[in-house]
Design a protein around this motif. Structure first.
Motif, PDB file in Angstrom:
ATOM      1  N   LYS A   1       0.809  -1.223   0.000  1.00 54.47           N
ATOM      2  CA  LYS A   1       0.000   0.000   0.000  1.00 54.47           C
ATOM      3  C   LYS A   1       0.839   1.268   0.000  1.00 54.47           C
ATOM      4  CE  LYS A   1      -2.140  -1.395   3.703  1.00 54.47           C
ATOM      5  NZ  LYS A   1      -3.047  -1.470   4.876  1.00 54.47           N
ATOM      6  N   ARG A   2       2.183   1.116   0.037  1.00 55.92           N
ATOM      7  CA  ARG A   2       3.074   2.277   0.088  1.00 55.92           C
ATOM      8  C   ARG A   2       3.668   2.532  -1.286  1.00 55.92           C
ATOM      9  NH1 ARG A   2       0.616   0.930   4.646  1.00 55.92           N
ATOM     10  NH2 ARG A   2       0.776   2.707   6.057  1.00 55.92           N
ATOM     11  N   LYS A   3       3.523   3.744  -1.753  1.00 56.63           N
ATOM     12  CA  LYS A   3       4.009   4.092  -3.088  1.00 56.63           C
ATOM     13  C   LYS A   3       5.530   4.110  -3.128  1.00 56.63           C
ATOM     14  CE  LYS A   3       3.238   7.504  -6.746  1.00 56.63           C
ATOM     15  NZ  LYS A   3       2.547   8.766  -7.119  1.00 56.63           N
ATOM     16  N   ASN A   4       6.110   3.428  -4.114  1.00 55.71           N
ATOM     17  CA  ASN A   4       7.554   3.427  -4.347  1.00 55.71           C
ATOM     18  C   ASN A   4       8.344   3.050  -3.088  1.00 55.71           C
ATOM     19  OD1 ASN A   4       7.200   4.241  -7.038  1.00 55.71           O
ATOM     20  ND2 ASN A   4       7.081   6.380  -6.425  1.00 55.71           N
ATOM     21  N   THR A   5       7.856   2.028  -2.383  1.00 54.29           N
ATOM     22  CA  THR A   5       8.493   1.613  -1.124  1.00 54.29           C
ATOM     23  C   THR A   5       8.666   0.097  -1.088  1.00 54.29           C
ATOM     24  OG1 THR A   5       7.502   3.476   0.077  1.00 54.29           O
ATOM     25  CG2 THR A   5       8.297   1.624   1.396  1.00 54.29           C
ATOM     26  N   LEU A   6       9.858  -0.331  -0.698  1.00 53.94           N
ATOM     27  CA  LEU A   6      10.123  -1.739  -0.412  1.00 53.94           C
ATOM     28  C   LEU A   6      10.248  -1.902   1.099  1.00 53.94           C
ATOM     29  CD1 LEU A   6      12.947  -2.585  -2.994  1.00 53.94           C
ATOM     30  CD2 LEU A   6      10.473  -2.639  -3.343  1.00 53.94           C
ATOM     31  N   LEU A   7       9.866  -3.058   1.608  1.00 51.53           N
ATOM     32  CA  LEU A   7      10.034  -3.381   3.025  1.00 51.53           C
ATOM     33  C   LEU A   7      10.918  -4.613   3.141  1.00 51.53           C
ATOM     34  CD1 LEU A   7       9.297  -3.116   6.064  1.00 51.53           C
ATOM     35  CD2 LEU A   7       7.294  -4.563   5.581  1.00 51.53           C
ATOM     36  N   ILE A   8      11.947  -4.514   3.970  1.00 52.78           N
ATOM     37  CA  ILE A   8      12.816  -5.656   4.251  1.00 52.78           C
ATOM     38  C   ILE A   8      12.804  -5.912   5.754  1.00 52.78           C
ATOM     39  CG2 ILE A   8      15.142  -6.616   4.110  1.00 52.78           C
ATOM     40  CD1 ILE A   8      15.710  -4.750   1.786  1.00 52.78           C
ATOM     41  N   THR A   9      12.463  -7.138   6.153  1.00 56.23           N
ATOM     42  CA  THR A   9      12.485  -7.511   7.569  1.00 56.23           C
ATOM     43  C   THR A   9      13.289  -8.797   7.752  1.00 56.23           C
ATOM     44  OG1 THR A   9      10.501  -8.936   7.559  1.00 56.23           O
ATOM     45  CG2 THR A   9      10.154  -6.557   7.833  1.00 56.23           C
ATOM     46  N   GLY A  10      13.387  -9.225   9.006  1.00 51.85           N
ATOM     47  CA  GLY A  10      13.948 -10.519   9.365  1.00 51.85           C
ATOM     48  C   GLY A  10      12.898 -11.255  10.178  1.00 51.85           C
ATOM     49  N   HIS A  11      13.254 -11.708  11.370  1.00 49.38           N
ATOM     50  CA  HIS A  11      12.329 -12.185  12.396  1.00 49.38           C
ATOM     51  C   HIS A  11      11.833 -13.612  12.190  1.00 49.38           C
ATOM     52  CE1 HIS A  11       9.767 -11.776  15.820  1.00 49.38           C
ATOM     53  NE2 HIS A  11       8.641 -11.670  15.164  1.00 49.38           N
ATOM     54  N   THR A  12      11.407 -13.983  10.967  1.00 45.99           N
ATOM     55  CA  THR A  12      10.813 -15.306  10.775  1.00 45.99           C
ATOM     56  C   THR A  12      11.840 -16.376  10.434  1.00 45.99           C
ATOM     57  OG1 THR A  12      10.475 -15.066   8.391  1.00 45.99           O
ATOM     58  CG2 THR A  12       8.723 -14.241   9.821  1.00 45.99           C
ATOM     59  N   HIS A  13      13.063 -15.974  10.079  1.00 46.91           N
ATOM     60  CA  HIS A  13      14.124 -16.878   9.619  1.00 46.91           C
ATOM     61  C   HIS A  13      13.775 -17.488   8.252  1.00 46.91           C
ATOM     62  CE1 HIS A  13      15.730 -17.727  13.975  1.00 46.91           C
ATOM     63  NE2 HIS A  13      15.450 -16.443  13.771  1.00 46.91           N
ATOM     64  N   GLN A  14      12.798 -16.934   7.550  1.00 44.58           N
ATOM     65  CA  GLN A  14      12.359 -17.473   6.267  1.00 44.58           C
ATOM     66  C   GLN A  14      12.625 -16.449   5.165  1.00 44.58           C
ATOM     67  OE1 GLN A  14       8.083 -17.871   5.582  1.00 44.58           O
ATOM     68  NE2 GLN A  14       8.438 -19.917   4.753  1.00 44.58           N
ATOM     69  N   PRO A  15      13.549 -16.748   4.242  1.00 43.23           N
ATOM     70  CA  PRO A  15      13.835 -15.784   3.171  1.00 43.23           C
ATOM     71  C   PRO A  15      12.612 -15.527   2.291  1.00 43.23           C
ATOM     72  CG  PRO A  15      15.516 -17.507   3.271  1.00 43.23           C
ATOM     73  CD  PRO A  15      14.385 -17.955   4.139  1.00 43.23           C
ATOM     74  N   VAL A  16      12.433 -14.267   1.921  1.00 43.11           N
ATOM     75  CA  VAL A  16      11.380 -13.870   0.986  1.00 43.11           C
ATOM     76  C   VAL A  16      12.003 -12.933  -0.030  1.00 43.11           C
ATOM     77  CG1 VAL A  16       9.178 -12.663   0.695  1.00 43.11           C
ATOM     78  CG2 VAL A  16       9.544 -14.097   2.718  1.00 43.11           C
ATOM     79  N   PHE A  17      11.696 -13.160  -1.321  1.00 44.56           N
ATOM     80  CA  PHE A  17      12.226 -12.298  -2.383  1.00 44.56           C
ATOM     81  C   PHE A  17      11.076 -11.881  -3.295  1.00 44.56           C
ATOM     82  CE2 PHE A  17      14.444 -11.282  -6.360  1.00 44.56           C
ATOM     83  CZ  PHE A  17      15.475 -10.488  -5.884  1.00 44.56           C
TER      84      PHE A  17
END
Length: 370
Positions: free
Chosen positions: A250-266
């Motif tokens: 929902k955020r214009k021109n924004t990427l979100l990078i997190t950790g926490h789950t130990h599960q890679p997402v691309f």
């Protein structure tokens, strides 16, 4: 004496396990969408309105500047509960590589396992890793972000002294950071935080944070009780990924990078989702060799606990760095360099040498975002 301590622990486990798990569920480590949305939005606004308070804003040239984002080392005491021990050599090799190639290192939280260990214990058993991290600090290319398992850095009055002991200089601890650049004449913001925001167990007021880091976590550790958390529960991983994607999309021109789950997402897809997608294409093409290989890979991911989420990311807005404590010693992370964003893995070759592998790659300008 040892037998008495062991007996007492087992007695308390039988007496208190159900109550502890019930209380954990009441405090809720299960993410709530409204709470997560509010927490992520509040932190993002704080960083943009007051840079340097809870997080830095770093402007960068995508063709020249290079970043490595790693999370969830959970450095411990090199004992049976230390999930970082097998990955330590890969982590050190990775830091050597990124320092030599002048990357900026962003540590995305849960670097130290301070729920199960005292700081002094972690310090004693992880001197080599702290020395490698200091190399980035000396070049002023190091940001340390706290997670829920190292809330100590953000909450304990002695934390500045502890940081001085391991790094030899003052280190500011942040809750997040934002990288900003221009892509096709538009501003692209890459928002990074650990990902525990909205979790009442570790993202509440100062009292709840103190209670979790200084009372609740050591108590769980003593009893060796591990209530569900996103890192070890497939349903919570799925819920976390869905909420992170929904916020970022929902955020214009924004990427979100997190950790926490130990599960890679691309690009909003977990690895197992990508394999299923490739399997569908292979079946359409009647490529029997590819089908067999992909089915084997999917089987391996399932055996490691991966679960196929019930959503599909339509925008390339959410990424997860994975972790630096897989049980085979592998570590994963996100690289931003050469105008690209990459999901990378460091693995052992023949159980000894470390090797960097690119798992996924995309040009920043090719990302499908709002």
């Amino acid at each position: 004496m040892f037998n008495v301590i062991t007996y007492m622990r087992k007695f308390l486990q039988r007496l208190l396990t159900k109550r502890v798990v019930s209380l954990a569920n009441t405090l809720s480590s299960r993410p709530d969408r409204k709470r997560v949305d509010a927490a992520l939005s509040e932190l993002y606004k704080n960083i943009t309105d007051h840079p340097g308070d809870k997080g830095q804003i770093i402007n960068f040239d995508p063709q020249k500047d290079k970043f490595i984002i790693l999370s969830d080392q959970h450095k411990g005491a090199r004992d049976g509960m230390d999930i970082f021990a097998k990955a330590a050599k890969n982590y050190l090799a990775a830091l050597d590589h990124y320092h030599k190639n002048e990357f900026f290192y962003i540590n995305l939280g849960d670097s130290e396992e301070l729920w199960e260990n005292l700081f002094i214990t972690v310090k004693r058993h992880n001197k080599a890793t702290f020395e490698k991290e200091k190399l980035f600090l000396h070049r002023k290319t190091f940001i340390k972000i706290f997670g829920n398992h190292d809330l100590y850095w953000a909450n304990d009055p002695l934390a500045p002294v502890s940081l001085l002991q391991i790094y030899g200089e003052r280190v500011k601890i942040y809750e997040g950071a934002i990288l900003q650049t221009k892509i096709k004449d538009k501003t692209l913001s890459i928002y990074m935080t650990h990902g525990h925001q909205g979790d009442l167990q570790s993202d509440g007021n100062w009292f709840s944070k103190w209670f979790v880091s200084d009372v609740w976590a050591p108590f769980q550790s003593y009893l060796r009780i591990n209530p569900n958390t996103p890192a070890n529960n497939d349903d919570l991983k799925t819920a976390h990924n869905r909420m992170m994607y929904q916020w970022s999309s929902k955020r214009k021109n924004t990427l979100l990078i997190t950790g926490h789950t130990h599960q890679p997402v691309f690009k909003s897809f977990t690895h197992i989702e990508k394999l299923y997608n490739e399997l569908g294409l292979a079946e359409k093409a009647n490529d029997k060799n590819a089908i067999t290989d992909l089915q084997k890979q999917i089987g391996k991911r399932k055996s490691k606990g991966d679960k196929l989420p019930d959503f599909t990311g339509y925008l390339d807005t959410y990424f997860n760095s994975g972790c630096c404590c897989f049980d085979d010693g592998d570590i994963t992370g996100i690289e931003i360099a050469d105008g690209c964003i990459r999901l990378i893995k460091w693995r052992y070759i023949h159980g000894k040498e470390s090797e960097r592998v690119i798992l996924e790659e995309s040009k920043l300008e090719d990302l499908k975002i709002m």
